[in-house]
Scaffold this active site. Structure first.
Site, short mmCIF file in Angstrom:
data_model
loop_
_atom_site.label_atom_id
_atom_site.label_comp_id
_atom_site.label_asym_id
_atom_site.label_seq_id
_atom_site.Cartn_x
_atom_site.Cartn_y
_atom_site.Cartn_z
N SER A 7 0.86 -1.18 0.00
CA SER A 7 0.00 0.00 0.00
C SER A 7 0.89 1.22 0.00
O SER A 7 2.08 1.14 0.33
CB SER A 7 -0.94 -0.01 1.21
OG SER A 7 -0.21 -0.17 2.42
N GLU A 9 1.24 5.66 0.67
CA GLU A 9 0.73 6.91 1.21
C GLU A 9 1.13 8.06 0.30
O GLU A 9 2.28 8.18 -0.11
CB GLU A 9 1.30 7.17 2.61
CG GLU A 9 0.81 8.49 3.23
CD GLU A 9 1.44 8.78 4.58
OE1 GLU A 9 1.01 8.13 5.56
OE2 GLU A 9 2.35 9.62 4.64
N THR A 40 -2.81 11.95 3.17
CA THR A 40 -2.56 12.54 4.49
C THR A 40 -3.24 13.89 4.67
O THR A 40 -3.65 14.54 3.71
CB THR A 40 -1.06 12.73 4.74
OG1 THR A 40 -0.58 13.78 3.90
CG2 THR A 40 -0.28 11.47 4.47
N TYR A 41 -3.28 14.30 5.94
CA TYR A 41 -3.49 15.70 6.31
C TYR A 41 -2.12 16.33 6.49
O TYR A 41 -1.16 15.64 6.87
CB TYR A 41 -4.18 15.78 7.68
CG TYR A 41 -5.68 15.88 7.67
CD1 TYR A 41 -6.46 15.46 6.60
CD2 TYR A 41 -6.34 16.40 8.77
CE1 TYR A 41 -7.83 15.54 6.63
CE2 TYR A 41 -7.72 16.48 8.82
CZ TYR A 41 -8.46 16.05 7.74
OH TYR A 41 -9.81 16.14 7.78
N ALA A 43 0.33 19.01 8.72
CA ALA A 43 0.44 19.29 10.15
C ALA A 43 -0.61 20.31 10.56
O ALA A 43 -0.84 21.31 9.88
CB ALA A 43 1.84 19.82 10.48
N ASP A 101 -0.65 15.91 14.24
CA ASP A 101 0.40 16.79 14.74
C ASP A 101 -0.19 18.15 15.07
O ASP A 101 -1.11 18.63 14.39
CB ASP A 101 1.50 16.96 13.68
CG ASP A 101 2.22 15.66 13.38
OD1 ASP A 101 2.37 14.85 14.31
OD2 ASP A 101 2.61 15.45 12.21
N HIS A 143 7.05 6.51 21.02
CA HIS A 143 6.53 7.83 20.66
C HIS A 143 7.13 8.89 21.57
O HIS A 143 7.29 8.66 22.79
CB HIS A 143 5.00 7.82 20.80
CG HIS A 143 4.33 9.05 20.26
ND1 HIS A 143 4.34 10.25 20.94
CD2 HIS A 143 3.64 9.27 19.13
CE1 HIS A 143 3.67 11.16 20.24
NE2 HIS A 143 3.24 10.59 19.13
N ALA A 146 5.20 9.38 24.72
CA ALA A 146 4.82 8.20 25.50
C ALA A 146 5.70 8.05 26.73
O ALA A 146 6.89 8.37 26.71
CB ALA A 146 4.90 6.95 24.64
N ASP A 152 3.06 2.69 24.94
CA ASP A 152 2.72 2.72 23.52
C ASP A 152 1.87 1.50 23.14
O ASP A 152 0.87 1.62 22.41
CB ASP A 152 3.99 2.72 22.66
CG ASP A 152 4.40 4.12 22.21
OD1 ASP A 152 3.56 5.04 22.29
OD2 ASP A 152 5.54 4.27 21.76
N PHE A 210 13.17 14.29 9.99
CA PHE A 210 11.87 13.71 10.29
C PHE A 210 12.00 12.64 11.37
O PHE A 210 11.17 12.56 12.30
CB PHE A 210 11.28 13.12 9.00
CG PHE A 210 9.87 12.62 9.12
CD1 PHE A 210 9.00 13.14 10.07
CD2 PHE A 210 9.41 11.64 8.26
CE1 PHE A 210 7.70 12.68 10.17
CE2 PHE A 210 8.11 11.18 8.34
CZ PHE A 210 7.25 11.69 9.30
N HIS A 259 3.71 -0.99 3.87
CA HIS A 259 3.06 0.29 3.58
C HIS A 259 4.16 1.32 3.30
O HIS A 259 4.98 1.62 4.18
CB HIS A 259 2.21 0.75 4.77
CG HIS A 259 1.44 2.00 4.52
ND1 HIS A 259 0.44 2.09 3.58
CD2 HIS A 259 1.52 3.24 5.11
CE1 HIS A 259 -0.07 3.32 3.60
NE2 HIS A 259 0.56 4.03 4.50
N ARG A 265 6.96 10.92 -4.55
CA ARG A 265 8.11 10.72 -5.43
C ARG A 265 8.23 9.22 -5.65
O ARG A 265 8.80 8.50 -4.83
CB ARG A 265 9.38 11.31 -4.82
CG ARG A 265 9.29 12.83 -4.66
CD ARG A 265 10.59 13.45 -4.17
NE ARG A 265 10.48 14.89 -4.03
CZ ARG A 265 10.58 15.77 -4.99
NH1 ARG A 265 10.80 15.35 -6.23
NH2 ARG A 265 10.45 17.07 -4.76
#
Length: 288
Positions: A7, A9, A40-41, A43, A101, A143, A146, A152, A210, A259, A265
């Site tokens: 899959s 994204e 995605t959304y 941030a 986020d 996280h 967390a 988590d 990131f 995924h 890209r």
């Protein structure tokens, strides 16, 4: 080595150039017959309307099984659920439900006074209003917010218990990181629940930044390898080799689904899929 289910994204474009890049990405990757693609959304929910438009267009014109990201950020419960109902009316029944986020410049997540306080609340509400397939996020590395690795896992179990059907992990650099997480999930009763998220590294500087932001551990050998490859102008070769090796190790360890975070890209993702034996199944004729 078996052929994985895959899959992808995508993220919604912000300008004309980015729009062409997204559709080029779709054209390149759609023939690989992904089980779904997600959008995605940005941030802080900054691309909420764009996400809705892209999801609707992909669902209607591409023939791809499309999932929409939905977050808790900067929206009331009613607004968020209205968006979910809009997706359902358009035929989109797959949601990637995330806390989201915080907006740029914020020090942390603050719930909207009339909004969902957590992803668990969002998932429970989505499960209550419609026949959605609900996917969620997971973190093989702890996280940043967390209290512990076990916290988590407990939080992930809470997501499953209120209606989530699959977890897509944050990216990681070593297969053993995922295997440890998968074992911990299985111990908590979350067998066959987590799907590894794979980031083909198009830009090492951006990927390292990131990783730091989301708490992903960067092994020293990976950092050293990219620094040397950049000096020798071989970063693309290294990225393809490392990503292919990571995916191969995951498959040999029993993973059946991958995924990919494409960053719109597609070439590196396509090349890795080819190396794993995932070859074009269909030809996408037209996306409008």
């Amino acid at each position: 080595m078996h052929q994985p289910e895959i899959s992808f994204e995508f993220f919604p474009p912000r300008n004309i150039e980015a729009t062409f890049r997204l559709w080029d990405t779709v054209q390149v990757l759609a023939p690989l017959d992904p089980r779904f693609v997600s959008v995605t959304y940005g941030a802080g929910g900054t691309t909420r309307d764009l996400t809705r438009e892209v999801v609707a267009t992909l669902h209607k014109h591409s023939g791809l099984h499309t999932a929409a990201h939905l977050t808790c950020v900067d929206a009331t419960r009613a607004e968020t659920l209205a968006i979910a109902r809009d997706f359902a009316e358009a035929g989109v029944r797959d949601i990637v439900a995330l806390r989201g986020d915080p907006p740029k410049g914020s020090t942390g997540f603050t719930p909207h006074p009339e909004g969902f306080a957590s992803s668990v609340e969002l998932i429970e509400a989505l499960a209550g209003i419609g026949d959605f397939t609900i996917r969620v996020g997971a973190y093989p590395d702890v996280h940043p917010e967390a209290a512990s690795a076990q916290a988590d896992i407990d939080w992930l179990k809470a997501k499953r218990d209120v209606g989530a059907t699959e977890a897509l992990t944050q990216f990681f650099f070593e297969a053993e990181t995922f295997f440890r997480f998968r074992d911990a999930c299985a111990k908590a009763g979350l067998e066959d629940f987590v799907t590894p998220g794979i980031l083909p590294i198009e830009n090492w500087t951006g990927a390292a930044r990131f990783a730091k932001a989301c708490g992903t551990h960067i092994p020293a050998w990976v950092s050293d390898a990219f620094e040397k490859a950049l000096r020798d102008d071989r970063a693309d070769l290294l990225a393809t080799a490392l990503c292919t090796e990571l995916c191969s190790e995951l498959l040999e360890g029993g993973v059946e689904r991958l995924h990919f975070y494409t960053l719109n890209r597609p070439e590196l993702t396509r090349d890795v899929c080819f190396a794993l034996g995932v070859t074009p199944a269909v030809k996408l004729e037209h996306v409008a």
